[in-house]
Scaffold this motif. Structure first.
Motif, PDB file in Angstrom:
ATOM      1  N   CYS A 135       0.820  -1.206   0.000  1.00  0.00           N
ATOM      2  CA  CYS A 135       0.000   0.000   0.000  1.00  0.00           C
ATOM      3  C   CYS A 135       0.856   1.258   0.000  1.00  0.00           C
ATOM      4  O   CYS A 135       0.561   2.233  -0.709  1.00  0.00           O
ATOM      5  N   GLU A 136       1.915   1.240   0.786  1.00  0.00           N
ATOM      6  CA  GLU A 136       2.762   2.428   0.889  1.00  0.00           C
ATOM      7  C   GLU A 136       3.463   2.740  -0.431  1.00  0.00           C
ATOM      8  O   GLU A 136       3.531   3.901  -0.853  1.00  0.00           O
ATOM      9  N   VAL A 137       3.975   1.726  -1.099  1.00  0.00           N
ATOM     10  CA  VAL A 137       4.663   1.937  -2.375  1.00  0.00           C
ATOM     11  C   VAL A 137       3.698   2.465  -3.431  1.00  0.00           C
ATOM     12  O   VAL A 137       4.003   3.428  -4.156  1.00  0.00           O
ATOM     13  N   LEU A 138       2.529   1.859  -3.542  1.00  0.00           N
ATOM     14  CA  LEU A 138       1.558   2.295  -4.547  1.00  0.00           C
ATOM     15  C   LEU A 138       1.076   3.717  -4.282  1.00  0.00           C
ATOM     16  O   LEU A 138       0.932   4.528  -5.215  1.00  0.00           O
ATOM     17  N   LEU A 139       0.844   4.039  -3.008  1.00  0.00           N
ATOM     18  CA  LEU A 139       0.402   5.389  -2.672  1.00  0.00           C
ATOM     19  C   LEU A 139       1.507   6.408  -2.953  1.00  0.00           C
ATOM     20  O   LEU A 139       1.249   7.489  -3.499  1.00  0.00           O
ATOM     21  N   SER A 140       2.731   6.076  -2.601  1.00  0.00           N
ATOM     22  CA  SER A 140       3.867   6.988  -2.824  1.00  0.00           C
ATOM     23  C   SER A 140       4.053   7.270  -4.309  1.00  0.00           C
ATOM     24  O   SER A 140       4.317   8.418  -4.710  1.00  0.00           O
ATOM     25  N   PRO A 205      -0.301   9.427   3.357  1.00  0.00           N
ATOM     26  CA  PRO A 205       0.531   8.494   4.133  1.00  0.00           C
ATOM     27  C   PRO A 205       0.119   8.434   5.598  1.00  0.00           C
ATOM     28  O   PRO A 205       0.129   7.357   6.201  1.00  0.00           O
ATOM     29  N   ALA A 206      -0.251   9.567   6.171  1.00  0.00           N
ATOM     30  CA  ALA A 206      -0.655   9.592   7.583  1.00  0.00           C
ATOM     31  C   ALA A 206      -1.956   8.836   7.807  1.00  0.00           C
ATOM     32  O   ALA A 206      -2.097   8.072   8.774  1.00  0.00           O
ATOM     33  N   LEU A 208      -3.213   6.465   5.891  1.00  0.00           N
ATOM     34  CA  LEU A 208      -2.966   5.040   5.645  1.00  0.00           C
ATOM     35  C   LEU A 208      -2.315   4.396   6.862  1.00  0.00           C
ATOM     36  O   LEU A 208      -2.708   3.303   7.291  1.00  0.00           O
ATOM     37  N   HIS A 209      -1.344   5.085   7.445  1.00  0.00           N
ATOM     38  CA  HIS A 209      -0.654   4.563   8.631  1.00  0.00           C
ATOM     39  C   HIS A 209      -1.638   4.379   9.784  1.00  0.00           C
ATOM     40  O   HIS A 209      -1.590   3.373  10.501  1.00  0.00           O
ATOM     41  N   SER A 210      -2.533   5.328   9.944  1.00  0.00           N
ATOM     42  CA  SER A 210      -3.519   5.243  11.023  1.00  0.00           C
ATOM     43  C   SER A 210      -4.465   4.060  10.820  1.00  0.00           C
ATOM     44  O   SER A 210      -4.727   3.285  11.753  1.00  0.00           O
ATOM     45  N   ILE A 211      -4.966   3.909   9.602  1.00  0.00           N
ATOM     46  CA  ILE A 211      -5.903   2.822   9.306  1.00  0.00           C
ATOM     47  C   ILE A 211      -5.264   1.457   9.543  1.00  0.00           C
ATOM     48  O   ILE A 211      -5.878   0.551  10.123  1.00  0.00           O
ATOM     49  N   LEU A 212      -4.009   1.309   9.122  1.00  0.00           N
ATOM     50  CA  LEU A 212      -3.335   0.006   9.220  1.00  0.00           C
ATOM     51  C   LEU A 212      -2.754  -0.251  10.603  1.00  0.00           C
ATOM     52  O   LEU A 212      -2.078  -1.261  10.808  1.00  0.00           O
ATOM     53  N   ASN A 213      -3.008   0.649  11.547  1.00  0.00           N
ATOM     54  CA  ASN A 213      -2.548   0.426  12.919  1.00  0.00           C
ATOM     55  C   ASN A 213      -3.694   0.269  13.910  1.00  0.00           C
ATOM     56  O   ASN A 213      -3.462   0.219  15.118  1.00  0.00           O
TER      57      ASN A 213
END
Length: 278
Positions: A135-140, A205-206, A208-213
């Motif tokens: 997810c992080e790579v695709l979003l970046s 990114p923020a 996404l990080h929140s959702i996946l935590n």
């Protein structure tokens, strides 16, 4: 033969206790009657050795489960599902007093990368790291492409669409290998949903990080679905993978080592997971 002066006759009988959900012991009934016919010995229930062993096993099992729960709770309190960016020097320091091979590996990584993310070591770390990294790579790529013109943006969208297509067609593959569509649908929806969100301008990114935590949230749902996808790939190509299993057949391996949460990943699962996306 009893002596002539014996005045007490002993009558001892042994009977099996009635079947019940809580007591399977043998009942030993000893009755001694004197000349007046009075009962001087009451019934006594004596637990069989099987009941004692079962109770001991239950207590030990509960103690083990309590210890594991305490360890898992400590891990949850002290470790996020996926950390923020950490410098590679942090990883080197953490292995400073570990084995030399781990330390050399960390030093080698520091030559190529500046940052890393620590993933909770709960047995789901491989799937969780894969999910977050994907997810992080695709979003970046999408965010970077947005500043490099329409052509770059379209290319990043094609990358997301290709991954999204694999995800959308995955449910049918799983059901073809015997998995229940009804059971999988909720996990499938979460997995496709997180990938779809990467195309939305509101996803950062923020966020996404929140959702996946979130504890017991999207990350855990997607981790289990990735386990099922891995098992599906093993079953699709069972002839190839069966030669590399440590024990049992593919179905047994999947039910015991792949599908359950908190089961660590070996090379067989990693290769099967990789093959899903190529």
């Amino acid at each position: 033969m009893p002596n002539d002066d014996t005045s007490v006759n002993a009558n001892i009988t042994t009977e099996r206790a009635p079947e019940s959900s809580t007591d399977s012991s043998n009942v030993i009934t000893a009755l001694e009657n004197n000349d007046d016919g009075k009962v001087v010995q009451p019934n006594v229930n004596v637990p069989s050795s099987g009941v004692v062993d079962a109770e001991s096993h239950r207590i030990k099992r509960e103690q083990t489960e309590n210890q594991l729960n305490a360890i898992n709770e400590e891990i949850r309190q002290n470790n996020a599902l996926t950390s923020e960016f950490l410098p590679l020097t942090h990883l080197i320091q953490s292995y400073a007093e570990s084995s030399e091979s781990f330390l050399k590996g960390a030093e080698y990584l520091s030559l190529k990368y500046r940052w890393y993310r620590r993933v909770r070591g709960d047995g789901n770390c491989y799937y969780r790291a894969f999910l977050y990294g994907l997810c992080e790579v695709l979003l970046s790529r999408r965010l970077e492409a947005a500043t490099n013109g329409e052509e770059a943006l379209q290319k990043s969208r094609k990358d997301i669409d290709r991954v999204h297509l694999v995800a959308k067609t995955s449910l049918e593959k799983c059901t073809q290998q015997g998995y229940s569509k009804f059971t999988l649908e909720m996990f499938y929806d979460e997995f496709v949903g997180i990938l779809s969100s990467l195309l939305k301008d509101t996803t950062t990114p923020a966020s996404l990080h929140s959702i996946l935590n979130h504890e017991n949230g999207v990350s855990d749902y997607c981790c289990w679905y990735l386990r099922v996808l891995t098992a599906t790939q093993l079953k699709i190509d069972r002839e190839r993978f069966s030669a590399f299993l440590e024990y049992g057949d593919v179905d047994t391996f999947c039910s015991e080592e792949v599908e359950p949460m908190h089961k660590d990943v070996g090379m067989v699962q990693a290769i099967a997971q990789q093959n899903l996306w190529v």
